[in-house]
Motif scaffolding. Sequence first.
Motif, PDB file in Angstrom:
ATOM      1  N   PRO A  72       0.812  -1.222   0.000  1.00  0.00           N
ATOM      2  CA  PRO A  72       0.000   0.000   0.000  1.00  0.00           C
ATOM      3  C   PRO A  72       0.846   1.273   0.000  1.00  0.00           C
ATOM      4  O   PRO A  72       0.412   2.304  -0.507  1.00  0.00           O
ATOM      5  CB  PRO A  72      -0.797  -0.093   1.299  1.00  0.00           C
ATOM      6  N   THR A  75       1.431   1.840  -3.557  1.00  0.00           N
ATOM      7  CA  THR A  75       0.179   2.189  -4.226  1.00  0.00           C
ATOM      8  C   THR A  75      -0.077   3.683  -4.067  1.00  0.00           C
ATOM      9  O   THR A  75      -0.474   4.362  -5.008  1.00  0.00           O
ATOM     10  CB  THR A  75      -0.996   1.405  -3.615  1.00  0.00           C
ATOM     11  N   MET A 253       3.196  -5.669  10.329  1.00  0.00           N
ATOM     12  CA  MET A 253       1.927  -6.389  10.289  1.00  0.00           C
ATOM     13  C   MET A 253       2.139  -7.879  10.554  1.00  0.00           C
ATOM     14  O   MET A 253       1.424  -8.492  11.340  1.00  0.00           O
ATOM     15  CB  MET A 253       1.367  -6.150   8.892  1.00  0.00           C
ATOM     16  N   ILE A 278      -0.612   1.528   7.493  1.00  0.00           N
ATOM     17  CA  ILE A 278      -1.309   0.355   6.980  1.00  0.00           C
ATOM     18  C   ILE A 278      -2.767   0.743   6.846  1.00  0.00           C
ATOM     19  O   ILE A 278      -3.366   1.230   7.789  1.00  0.00           O
ATOM     20  CB  ILE A 278      -1.180  -0.833   7.960  1.00  0.00           C
ATOM     21  N   PRO A 279      -3.345   0.583   5.647  1.00  0.00           N
ATOM     22  CA  PRO A 279      -4.742   1.001   5.486  1.00  0.00           C
ATOM     23  C   PRO A 279      -5.634   0.246   6.446  1.00  0.00           C
ATOM     24  O   PRO A 279      -5.442  -0.953   6.656  1.00  0.00           O
ATOM     25  CB  PRO A 279      -5.073   0.643   4.036  1.00  0.00           C
ATOM     26  N   ASN A 280      -6.578   0.932   7.013  1.00  0.00           N
ATOM     27  CA  ASN A 280      -7.478   0.293   7.954  1.00  0.00           C
ATOM     28  C   ASN A 280      -8.770  -0.080   7.251  1.00  0.00           C
ATOM     29  O   ASN A 280      -9.603   0.761   6.972  1.00  0.00           O
ATOM     30  CB  ASN A 280      -7.769   1.226   9.124  1.00  0.00           C
ATOM     31  N   TYR A 281      -8.927  -1.371   6.964  1.00  0.00           N
ATOM     32  CA  TYR A 281     -10.119  -1.835   6.272  1.00  0.00           C
ATOM     33  C   TYR A 281     -11.142  -2.410   7.246  1.00  0.00           C
ATOM     34  O   TYR A 281     -12.033  -3.127   6.850  1.00  0.00           O
ATOM     35  CB  TYR A 281      -9.730  -2.902   5.238  1.00  0.00           C
ATOM     36  N   THR A 282     -10.960  -2.128   8.531  1.00  0.00           N
ATOM     37  CA  THR A 282     -11.901  -2.671   9.501  1.00  0.00           C
ATOM     38  C   THR A 282     -12.579  -1.551  10.268  1.00  0.00           C
ATOM     39  O   THR A 282     -12.177  -0.388  10.156  1.00  0.00           O
ATOM     40  CB  THR A 282     -11.183  -3.553  10.536  1.00  0.00           C
ATOM     41  N   GLU A 283     -13.589  -1.907  11.038  1.00  0.00           N
ATOM     42  CA  GLU A 283     -14.287  -0.901  11.821  1.00  0.00           C
ATOM     43  C   GLU A 283     -13.585  -0.669  13.156  1.00  0.00           C
ATOM     44  O   GLU A 283     -13.963   0.223  13.908  1.00  0.00           O
ATOM     45  CB  GLU A 283     -15.749  -1.311  12.029  1.00  0.00           C
ATOM     46  N   GLU A 284     -12.575  -1.471  13.448  1.00  0.00           N
ATOM     47  CA  GLU A 284     -11.849  -1.305  14.700  1.00  0.00           C
ATOM     48  C   GLU A 284     -10.822  -0.188  14.572  1.00  0.00           C
ATOM     49  O   GLU A 284     -10.299   0.075  13.493  1.00  0.00           O
ATOM     50  CB  GLU A 284     -11.101  -2.605  15.056  1.00  0.00           C
TER      51      GLU A 284
END
Lengths: 337, 337
Positions: A72, A75, A253, A278-284
């Motif tokens: 990422p 990216t 990670m 680190i992209p956060n793809y979660t709701e946490e």
Amino acid sequence: MVTIYDIAKKANVSAMTVSRVINKSEKISEETRKKVEAVIKELNYIPNNSARNLITKKTKILSLMITDIANPFFTSVARGAEDKAMQMGYQLLLCNSDEDFEKESKYMDMLISTGSDGVLIAPANDHSKKNMKKLTKHGIPFVLIDRSIPNLECDQVLSDNETTTRRLIEHLIKQGHQKIAIINGPLVVSTARERHQAYLDTLKIHGISVEDHLMKESHFRDSDVTNSIQELLNLPEDERPTAIFATNNFIGMNTMKTLHKHNIKVPEEMAVVSYDGIPNYTEEEPVLTVAEQPAYNFGYIGIQLLIERIEGTAPEKVRKIVLPAEIHLRASSLYQP
Amino acid sequence: MVTIYDIAKKANVSAMTVSRVINKSEKISEETRKKVEAVIKELNYIPNNSARNLITKKTKILSLMITDIANPFFTSVARGAEDKAMQMGYQLLLCNSDEDFEKESKYMDMLISTGSDGVLIAPANDHSKKNMKKLTKHGIPFVLIDRSIPNLECDQVLSDNETTTRRLIEHLIKQGHQKIAIINGPLVVSTARERHQAYLDTLKIHGISVEDHLMKESHFRDSDVTNSIQELLNLPEDERPTAIFATNNFIGMNTMKTLHKHNIKVPEEMAVVSYDGIPNYTEEEPVLTVAEQPAYNFGYIGIQLLIERIEGTAPEKVRKIVLPAEIHLRASSLYQP
DNA sequence: CTGTTAGCGCATTCAG
DNA sequence: CTGAATGCGCTAACAG
């Protein structure tokens, strides 16, 4: 295929006039310009760049060489580069060296052959110097991003590894850690070396002894760090680290994942700090303490420097731009009494 | 710049002989071939592709047009495309339309101008048909991936939206849900339409009435779904959905985030299922039930079809490849008594 | 097996 | 403001 001659004939002008219209020359009467443009539209004419490049030696293509398209960080670099390139009327050719010098070399020949106006590159490692020399020999300007190369004078956009690493390590020291491990990328990469050195220096400044068995060399790609972690955990109780410094996002990670597998509590039993967001793809809420580099700007500013070099608007002297990272302190390194 | 003439002169042969050596022609004596190759190496000669392209009308460049470079789905597509392209000796030019037809058109002209041998494209929406027609007019083959276009006969690599959607919805029904909402992308995109239709069909098959207020149209990019969610939550108790079907990864992920913000428990108060995998950058097990599409293969197989078309080894008849998605049932949709 | 001739589509001269 | 001639670096088609 429609050529300028087809346009010229239909518009009752010479090919040269058509060429001038295409290239937005000022010295064209409004009337003929409109006439030619109408025919161009009618015949769906699109200029042939190969023919153009052959004469002008310009392609309006910039190349971006990154070392890992799955990361990422890169990216974001690509987005920044693409945005700036497009804004300036250039196309971007994306190449992925996979941290591999040979693959990088192969791409380099292709770039030269196809004719890039310039190359923005995160070099695979120090050996890449050879590829840079080749670019220079072919008169293609380049700008380094993220990673420098020893004894290579050129424009570059880098991160302040010394300051950032020091701040991360000092944060750990303030949290009471004395045995701090480092899991690093290959030392043949400048960023790994600089972070390694800053790690050593910071420990020394604070009177903490440096232990060989706390320094692990891994990879920057998304590969497992099981071995490194295992070795650290196998150390006798009094040598075992209480904190780990991971030098990029994948290492950080994967360190977290591996510790979790071993049922090691973070940060109680092991604190972790890492380089890169680190992209956060979660709701946490994210847990890991990181030093987030301005990846987008690496690409954006890198392309800017490159274009200035290409178009001759850059100063003679090479420019070295050093961007700060932003440290986000999070649970993984914050002592909870 | 070194040209074939420089090589020819130094090797005491004609330019044509040099050309033959470069192009690996068989009809060259071993002796002269070696002699020429030595000079090429000595002078660091790299052929000029612009000159070559002008004659051969081939560039060995393929273009990949995706709609969102920040979406991990398309990153995987790009990896697959790059791997196959490189393996076959082609370069890949990456373009990012940002789901925008205008931006796509602009890139299209650039591609034609620079001379791509072929284009692998996830079209922005149905309007992209115009751009496809343009490619055809210029004799450039293309292959559609992920999204089809009505009444456009061409090679394509698609996902089985009908089956996959049905399986997701039936899974929810089996879990006892009757009021199932859908948050979709724009219906001017084929995948959104197909998933919408399959959603309707599945509900009807199971005798569940379709409610307009449960169908929301959002975007496929990483934008917020707050409004859609808010409207769903504002519905009177007896109309409020107990499950949400998100039609891509960003919608799914943002749905989870928004529900979390509203303190809605998943799956107890609201079940969620989503299209597309989401990379797991945490040490936690993923929670969201998803239908993961074989993104890498979209790119890999797409490039394969494209090259076959370019090199004339493809059958006359267009090929439509439909790949299945893999459903991962997870906590977000599993009822916990 | 090797060389000669011609021209791909366009922009750079230099004339008008 | 417009046009004619020339050649960028290379390869297709033919000839030897």
